[in-house]
Design a protein around this motif. Structure first.
Motif, mmCIF file in Angstrom:
data_model
loop_
_atom_site.group_PDB
_atom_site.id
_atom_site.type_symbol
_atom_site.label_atom_id
_atom_site.label_comp_id
_atom_site.label_asym_id
_atom_site.label_seq_id
_atom_site.Cartn_x
_atom_site.Cartn_y
_atom_site.Cartn_z
ATOM 1 N N VAL A 5 1.390 4.517 -16.257
ATOM 2 C CA VAL A 5 2.571 4.900 -17.090
ATOM 3 C C VAL A 5 3.210 5.770 -16.019
ATOM 4 C CG1 VAL A 5 3.336 5.802 -19.125
ATOM 5 C CG2 VAL A 5 1.267 4.571 -19.239
ATOM 6 N N LEU A 6 4.499 5.537 -15.772
ATOM 7 C CA LEU A 6 5.423 6.485 -14.960
ATOM 8 C C LEU A 6 6.281 6.773 -15.741
ATOM 9 C CD1 LEU A 6 4.337 3.575 -13.138
ATOM 10 C CD2 LEU A 6 5.416 4.875 -11.206
ATOM 11 N N ASN A 7 6.635 8.426 -15.473
ATOM 12 C CA ASN A 7 7.891 8.824 -15.929
ATOM 13 C C ASN A 7 9.005 8.902 -14.834
ATOM 14 O OD1 ASN A 7 7.560 10.993 -14.151
ATOM 15 N ND2 ASN A 7 6.365 12.034 -15.801
ATOM 16 N N SER A 8 10.074 9.198 -15.096
ATOM 17 C CA SER A 8 11.213 9.094 -14.124
ATOM 18 C C SER A 8 10.695 9.960 -12.913
ATOM 19 C CB SER A 8 12.464 9.805 -14.710
ATOM 20 O OG SER A 8 12.345 11.197 -15.080
ATOM 21 N N GLN A 9 10.146 11.147 -13.106
ATOM 22 C CA GLN A 9 9.641 11.824 -11.784
ATOM 23 C C GLN A 9 8.686 11.101 -10.976
ATOM 24 O OE1 GLN A 9 10.938 14.491 -10.273
ATOM 25 N NE2 GLN A 9 9.622 13.966 -8.443
ATOM 26 N N ASP A 13 8.804 9.603 -7.040
ATOM 27 C CA ASP A 13 7.649 10.057 -6.049
ATOM 28 C C ASP A 13 6.653 9.044 -5.714
ATOM 29 O OD1 ASP A 13 6.628 12.271 -4.772
ATOM 30 O OD2 ASP A 13 4.678 12.483 -6.134
ATOM 31 N N VAL A 14 7.177 7.715 -5.743
ATOM 32 C CA VAL A 14 6.326 6.490 -5.137
ATOM 33 C C VAL A 14 6.152 6.478 -3.845
ATOM 34 C CG1 VAL A 14 6.205 4.201 -5.200
ATOM 35 C CG2 VAL A 14 6.564 5.105 -7.311
ATOM 36 N N ARG A 15 5.192 6.434 -3.074
ATOM 37 C CA ARG A 15 5.065 6.300 -1.569
ATOM 38 C C ARG A 15 4.257 5.221 -1.304
ATOM 39 N NH1 ARG A 15 1.740 11.846 -2.056
ATOM 40 N NH2 ARG A 15 1.419 11.275 -4.078
ATOM 41 N N PHE A 16 4.369 4.792 0.147
ATOM 42 C CA PHE A 16 3.809 3.913 0.707
ATOM 43 C C PHE A 16 2.750 4.212 1.576
ATOM 44 C CE2 PHE A 16 7.572 1.911 -0.880
ATOM 45 C CZ PHE A 16 7.104 0.456 -1.280
ATOM 46 N N ALA A 17 1.815 3.671 2.096
ATOM 47 C CA ALA A 17 0.712 4.263 3.149
ATOM 48 C C ALA A 17 -0.127 2.822 3.573
ATOM 49 C CB ALA A 17 -0.370 5.422 2.777
ATOM 50 N N VAL A 18 -0.686 3.023 4.546
ATOM 51 C CA VAL A 18 -1.681 2.220 5.078
ATOM 52 C C VAL A 18 -3.125 2.687 5.528
ATOM 53 C CG1 VAL A 18 -2.062 0.758 7.248
ATOM 54 C CG2 VAL A 18 0.195 0.603 6.386
ATOM 55 N N SER A 19 -4.093 1.969 5.215
ATOM 56 C CA SER A 19 -5.360 2.524 5.431
ATOM 57 C C SER A 19 -6.281 1.764 6.254
ATOM 58 C CB SER A 19 -6.182 2.840 3.879
ATOM 59 O OG SER A 19 -7.386 3.142 3.766
ATOM 60 N N PRO A 20 -6.552 2.156 7.509
ATOM 61 C CA PRO A 20 -7.400 1.500 8.159
ATOM 62 C C PRO A 20 -8.940 1.018 7.648
ATOM 63 C CG PRO A 20 -6.187 3.076 9.770
ATOM 64 C CD PRO A 20 -5.994 3.420 8.345
ATOM 65 N N GLY A 194 1.366 11.061 -8.237
ATOM 66 C CA GLY A 194 1.892 10.461 -7.196
ATOM 67 C C GLY A 194 1.436 9.260 -7.151
ATOM 68 N N LEU A 195 2.129 7.884 -7.251
ATOM 69 C CA LEU A 195 1.490 6.774 -6.810
ATOM 70 C C LEU A 195 1.606 6.018 -5.585
ATOM 71 C CD1 LEU A 195 0.459 3.860 -8.134
ATOM 72 C CD2 LEU A 195 2.881 3.434 -8.579
ATOM 73 N N VAL A 196 0.618 5.745 -4.880
ATOM 74 C CA VAL A 196 0.536 5.351 -3.655
ATOM 75 C C VAL A 196 0.284 3.980 -3.491
ATOM 76 C CG1 VAL A 196 -0.703 5.124 -1.366
ATOM 77 C CG2 VAL A 196 -0.143 7.221 -2.386
ATOM 78 N N LEU A 197 1.447 3.187 -2.909
ATOM 79 C CA LEU A 197 1.373 1.714 -2.695
ATOM 80 C C LEU A 197 0.988 1.302 -1.423
ATOM 81 C CD1 LEU A 197 5.026 0.859 -4.379
ATOM 82 C CD2 LEU A 197 2.660 0.898 -5.288
ATOM 83 N N GLN A 198 -0.020 0.593 -1.223
ATOM 84 C CA GLN A 198 -0.748 0.234 -0.055
ATOM 85 C C GLN A 198 -0.623 -1.317 -0.010
ATOM 86 O OE1 GLN A 198 -4.411 2.076 0.337
ATOM 87 N NE2 GLN A 198 -5.491 0.075 0.928
ATOM 88 N N PRO A 199 -0.134 -1.857 1.000
ATOM 89 C CA PRO A 199 -0.227 -3.111 1.508
ATOM 90 C C PRO A 199 -1.409 -3.400 1.992
ATOM 91 C CG PRO A 199 1.242 -2.233 3.059
ATOM 92 C CD PRO A 199 0.846 -1.095 2.150
ATOM 93 N N THR A 200 -2.195 -4.489 1.645
ATOM 94 C CA THR A 200 -3.513 -5.137 2.042
ATOM 95 C C THR A 200 -3.400 -6.523 2.289
ATOM 96 O OG1 THR A 200 -5.818 -4.967 1.627
ATOM 97 C CG2 THR A 200 -4.343 -4.791 -0.355
ATOM 98 N N LEU A 201 -4.391 -6.928 3.265
ATOM 99 C CA LEU A 201 -4.472 -8.288 3.346
ATOM 100 C C LEU A 201 -5.646 -9.040 2.678
ATOM 101 C CD1 LEU A 201 -4.082 -8.026 7.239
ATOM 102 C CD2 LEU A 201 -2.443 -8.982 5.929
#
Length: 317
Positions: A5-9, A13-20, A194-201
């Motif tokens: 559940v996300l409010n407007s803030q 504040d959605v962020r992207f990141a990569v994790s080896p 904060g929600l972190v979006l992480q692309p993963t294979l």
């Protein structure tokens, strides 16, 4: 299903990141059940000769039969530029209570001989054998996907970007729903964390934290995976020379460390102006980047150049 559940803030504040480390741990899924990861079969085939050399007495406890892993093994990354060494340090610092609790939650038991140090050691060896030779290619695809999602977000808004993350992910009216990830449904508020979006294979549909209430994190499948392993080996030097020209290929060969135009000219026995012309073209095409040190300008290869040459990218100085 997991519903965030996300409010407007939270949306802002959605962020992207990569994790080896997360890619490494999640890749164990593909070795365990390759049939569920058809797009990564090229990697699975390539690493098969090294599988028997690894410490499976430890590694087998890191992914369970339902593809779950302890959350301390997939720490929420903070940047698209996250470095493996920093994440391994985080793993090494995990307290014994968390280590024991999360592994038991995932596996139902914990061998007495299993320790944090053994896990970090086994993963370090796994990285060198299974991930390091292919990480340039993987990271380039993950970074390219983040750039694409950023473009969608800028042009069409956060909602459109979230709805394009994958068939198991949908967003509407403040609710981000993630399907095909858990037997029991749950709903969690982001609440400014904060929600972190992480692309993963190694999803293949989506990846969420194992424990309810963990820091909000969503792994999603990046674009372009179908062609990731179409060429398993890096191009030869001759191929690269045909693509960008022999002089420029030679310059990339010499950039094993940041170097000046004059330095390169001396090595190649040509004029600095000739080298400068080649460097400017390599810069415009994203293969080298300058860095100023005092009065000197040093040139270094980019990640794209490392991908083309099959070398390790230089660590920023």
């Amino acid at each position: 299903m997991l519903t965030y559940v996300l409010n407007s803030q939270d949306l802002a504040d959605v962020r992207f990141a990569v994790s080896p480390v997360a890619e490494m741990v999640l890749s164990l899924r593909a070795l365990r059940e390759p049939g569920r990861f058809p797009l990564q079969l090229g990697w699975v085939r390539a690493v098969q000769p090294r599988v028997a050399e690894l410490d499976w007495d430890v590694l087998r406890w890191l992914v369970n039969d339902t593809m779950g892993s302890p959350d301390f093994l997939t720490p929420r990354p903070s940047s698209p530029l996250t470095q493996l060494a920093d994440e391994l340090d985080l793993l090494a610092a995990v307290d014994q209570e968390t280590f024991k609790k999360q592994l038991i939650a995932v596996n139902g038991e914990l061998p007495d001989a299993l320790t944090v140090d053994k896990v970090v050691s086994a993963l370090s060896d796994y990285w060198q054998a299974m991930m390091a030779p292919y990480w340039n290619r993987m990271r380039t695809l993950l970074s390219a996907d983040i750039s694409y999602r950023g473009h969608v977000l800028t042009q069409y808004g956060t909602g459109a970007m979230l709805n394009g993350l994958g068939p198991a992910i949908s967003y509407a009216d403040g609710l981000l729903k993630v399907d095909r990830v858990a037997a029991l449904s749950r709903q969690e508020n982001i609440d400014g964390r904060g929600l972190v979006l992480q692309p993963t294979l190694f999803g293949p549909y989506a990846v969420i934290p194992f424990d309810p209430g963990a820091d909000p994190l969503l792994g999603y499948p990046p674009r372009g995976q179908a062609n990731l392993w179409s060429v398993v080996e890096p191009p030869s030097h001759q191929d690269l020379a045909q693509l960008i020209g022999t002089p420029r290929a030679r310059i990339l060969d010499l950039l094993t460390h940041p170097r000046t135009t004059t330095d390169l000219a001396g090595e190649l026995q040509v004029t600095p102006s000739a080298v400068s012309q080649h460097l400017q073209l390599l810069r415009r095409t994203g293969l080298v980047e300058p860095q100023r040190t005092g009065k000197q300008v040093l040139y270094r290869p980019t990640e794209l150049a490392a991908l083309l040459t099959g070398s390790e990218p230089l660590t920023p100085s």
